[in-house]
Design a protein around this motif. Sequence first.
Motif, mmCIF file in Angstrom:
data_model
loop_
_atom_site.group_PDB
_atom_site.id
_atom_site.type_symbol
_atom_site.label_atom_id
_atom_site.label_comp_id
_atom_site.label_asym_id
_atom_site.label_seq_id
_atom_site.Cartn_x
_atom_site.Cartn_y
_atom_site.Cartn_z
ATOM 1 N N THR A 239 -2.504 16.027 -17.604
ATOM 2 C CA THR A 239 -1.346 16.060 -18.489
ATOM 3 C C THR A 239 -1.285 14.770 -19.286
ATOM 4 O OG1 THR A 239 1.035 16.551 -18.591
ATOM 5 C CG2 THR A 239 0.322 15.039 -16.870
ATOM 6 N N ILE A 240 -0.616 14.827 -20.442
ATOM 7 C CA ILE A 240 -0.336 13.624 -21.221
ATOM 8 C C ILE A 240 1.129 13.654 -21.641
ATOM 9 C CG2 ILE A 240 -2.703 13.378 -22.055
ATOM 10 C CD1 ILE A 240 -1.725 14.426 -24.796
ATOM 11 N N VAL A 241 1.687 12.456 -21.820
ATOM 12 C CA VAL A 241 3.065 12.304 -22.307
ATOM 13 C C VAL A 241 3.022 11.335 -23.486
ATOM 14 C CG1 VAL A 241 5.443 11.746 -21.721
ATOM 15 C CG2 VAL A 241 3.929 12.689 -19.957
ATOM 16 N N ALA A 316 -5.378 19.525 -20.897
ATOM 17 C CA ALA A 316 -4.181 18.949 -20.291
ATOM 18 C C ALA A 316 -2.925 19.616 -20.837
ATOM 19 C CB ALA A 316 -4.134 17.446 -20.573
ATOM 20 N N SER A 317 -1.863 19.621 -20.035
ATOM 21 C CA SER A 317 -0.547 19.950 -20.560
ATOM 22 C C SER A 317 -0.043 18.758 -21.366
ATOM 23 C CB SER A 317 0.411 20.285 -19.425
ATOM 24 O OG SER A 317 0.590 19.155 -18.570
ATOM 25 N N VAL A 318 0.974 18.998 -22.218
ATOM 26 C CA VAL A 318 1.431 17.954 -23.131
ATOM 27 C C VAL A 318 2.953 17.937 -23.150
ATOM 28 C CG1 VAL A 318 1.335 17.051 -25.477
ATOM 29 C CG2 VAL A 318 -0.638 18.296 -24.549
ATOM 30 N N PHE A 319 3.532 16.763 -22.881
ATOM 31 C CA PHE A 319 4.979 16.549 -22.941
ATOM 32 C C PHE A 319 5.222 15.540 -24.065
ATOM 33 C CE2 PHE A 319 8.922 15.539 -20.046
ATOM 34 C CZ PHE A 319 9.755 15.704 -21.145
ATOM 35 N N VAL A 320 5.674 16.020 -25.220
ATOM 36 C CA VAL A 320 5.859 15.206 -26.409
ATOM 37 C C VAL A 320 7.296 14.692 -26.466
ATOM 38 C CG1 VAL A 320 5.882 15.224 -28.934
ATOM 39 C CG2 VAL A 320 4.096 16.475 -27.698
ATOM 40 N N GLU A 340 -0.608 22.858 -33.500
ATOM 41 C CA GLU A 340 -1.985 23.130 -33.069
ATOM 42 C C GLU A 340 -2.036 23.454 -31.575
ATOM 43 O OE1 GLU A 340 -4.582 23.470 -34.896
ATOM 44 O OE2 GLU A 340 -3.870 22.679 -36.812
ATOM 45 N N LEU A 341 -1.292 22.728 -30.772
ATOM 46 C CA LEU A 341 -1.256 23.002 -29.336
ATOM 47 C C LEU A 341 -0.663 24.376 -29.061
ATOM 48 C CD1 LEU A 341 0.023 19.517 -28.106
ATOM 49 C CD2 LEU A 341 -2.330 20.379 -27.964
ATOM 50 N N ALA A 342 0.383 24.734 -29.820
ATOM 51 C CA ALA A 342 0.996 26.050 -29.650
ATOM 52 C C ALA A 342 0.001 27.150 -29.978
ATOM 53 C CB ALA A 342 2.238 26.173 -30.531
ATOM 54 N N ARG A 348 3.297 23.037 -22.719
ATOM 55 C CA ARG A 348 3.858 21.893 -23.429
ATOM 56 C C ARG A 348 5.366 21.863 -23.300
ATOM 57 N NH1 ARG A 348 2.975 26.157 -26.239
ATOM 58 N NH2 ARG A 348 4.311 26.735 -28.006
ATOM 59 N N LYS A 349 5.908 20.676 -23.584
ATOM 60 C CA LYS A 349 7.341 20.435 -23.556
ATOM 61 C C LYS A 349 7.643 19.393 -24.621
ATOM 62 C CE LYS A 349 11.113 19.319 -20.293
ATOM 63 N NZ LYS A 349 11.880 20.534 -20.596
#
Length: 666
Positions: A239-241, A316-320, A340-342, A348-349
Amino acid sequence: MTSAPSSVGTRARVASVLVGLLVAALPAAPVAASPGTGSAAAQAESAARHRPVPPHVVGDHTVPAYSYADAIRESVWVQTRADSDGDGVRDRVAVDLVRPREAAAAGVRVPVIMDASPYYLCCGRGNESELKTYDAAGVIAKAPLFYDNYFVPRGYAFLAVDLAGTARSTGCEDVGGPAEVGSATAVIDWLNGRARAFTADGRPVSAAWSTGQVGMIGKSWDGSVANGVAATGVPGLATIVPISAISSWYDYMRYQGVLRSTDYPGFLHSYVNGRDDDACADTLARLRADSAEETGDHNRFWAQRDYRPSADRVRASVFVAHGLNDLNVTTNQFAGWWQELADEGVPRKLWLYQAGHEDPFDVRRAEWVAALHRWFDYWLQGLRNGVMDEPRVDLETAAGVWTTQRDWPAPGTRDVRIALGGGDGVTGTLGGRGARPGQERAYVDESLTEAELVAEPSTATAGRLVFLSGALTTALRISGSPSVRLRIRVDRPTTELTARLVDYGTAERVQYGSSEGVRTLDTESCWGASTDADDACYRDTEEITEVSDHAVLTRGWLDAAHHRSLRLRTPLLPDRWYTVTVPLNAYDAVLPAGHVLGLMLGQSDPEFTETNDRDATVRVDLGRSELILPIAGRAGLPVIDDAPPVRTAPADPSAARTARDTRQVP
């Protein structure tokens, strides 16, 4: 708008990550499979059910079970694949880490939270600009921010990584490029047994204590690195934040072909460079030569630093998290990445808030720490806490007023095309019936400040075109990325074109100027455990608000000669009409009933950009021009024939109108 992808891909990614977590949590010794015992996933789940629950896990969350004061603190150097300084030796990046001693003694492997940054020794991190400090042996004593204080007692390791060419690392910082991203990626490889690391005296060191599961976090440049590493698809990054982070360095330093400021890549390299000047002189020269400053073109250099096209590689999941009023890392950075992620179905969050270039830790502290805790527990510890079943988006609609929604842009948003009308000849209309082909308005380049451009819209001011809606009969929700499509004729080969959307109406608003909308208080609160060298306490903050009669919502810029392509300039011919589109930065706002929406068109913009292409006259064919506005719900703009009179406080006549250095540090 792009429709939301099927949830099948998302479920598959989630299942894959969770199975990986279960496998990573098993003992290091192999487990023999009996004939007919089923799939690897089933074996992993069965083993997980029978393994002892570590003391830091209680139910669906982690708890502070380990001593922070007694934690293992180490400094190691990870060998990368690059030799970015050309000295014949592979780069080595400094990794300072803190991990629970009791877990190591018990053979409990732990996941990693990692912040890779160029700022640890030169400039500091967080609202209080904390730096790393070391003991007499050169081992990390204090890591900036609260991540180690809070998460190490809860069964995580924290890694603070010096990017190549910064602080104690070798190599050269190439500003978003392969050496920078590769230096952080190498650390994840080491955590998964694919790269080597050494102590200060050259002894090899392994990461057998790690599960191999990594979550990257960071604000601004740090978060940009997380985006870049995720775009490589490196195994082990769970994951990334990214907070207020860059996803395209071209869009950070160039606004649709317009230079934000001169020598931007060189400036940033020099700002964080931790090497002798001679060691990275070649890198600095390449940054200046390859960035194509003389043209503003998008080229291979910038393509290497654009992470969005590689969204299909993200595992990875992504929490922006991003401030809606961020003038440093503008909102198109999160919006382009998010879409792009969508499209790729990446889990994602999103958090959006009214401040500028800020960390949500300094906007909504307790809720942010709780959200991070649950997010990391789910993606790094494999705890099924329901975080992915919650609304995807947390949105601050006004100072301190938060709501949640299923996605972003707001579900049901549609692009509405709004005509530009001539109005009374001074102020044009938005949504007017009078727009027709051949109805022209001209304006000259006066290099207006933003205050001059948007103040007193009912008054004639050279250097701008103004278009106003009628007073809104119901609230208007804007959610997404607006744009302005213009049919123009220009008497120069090019000019900068600028556009702004303005909310005219009195309201209490977050003042996000030089303060970013946040004030630091005298009190403090603590988030985790402390030592004498590294306390977990930070000064509290609050949003700065003020009642104002108008506010700029979003801005956009275009070098007119780049209207066909960002890769190549096409000079304009003075006797020819062109259709150009000025994209505006993404935004989300609710304009109350009674307010008026304004569109302001200008040219050179010395407060935000730098250009030598000035003094043009632009003619606009109103009947073939329009504002494209992403509107949520059924409300729209009232149809009017004449612009309503709108009064604001006049602009400060002493405001500077000359170009200045607009470079900022992400």
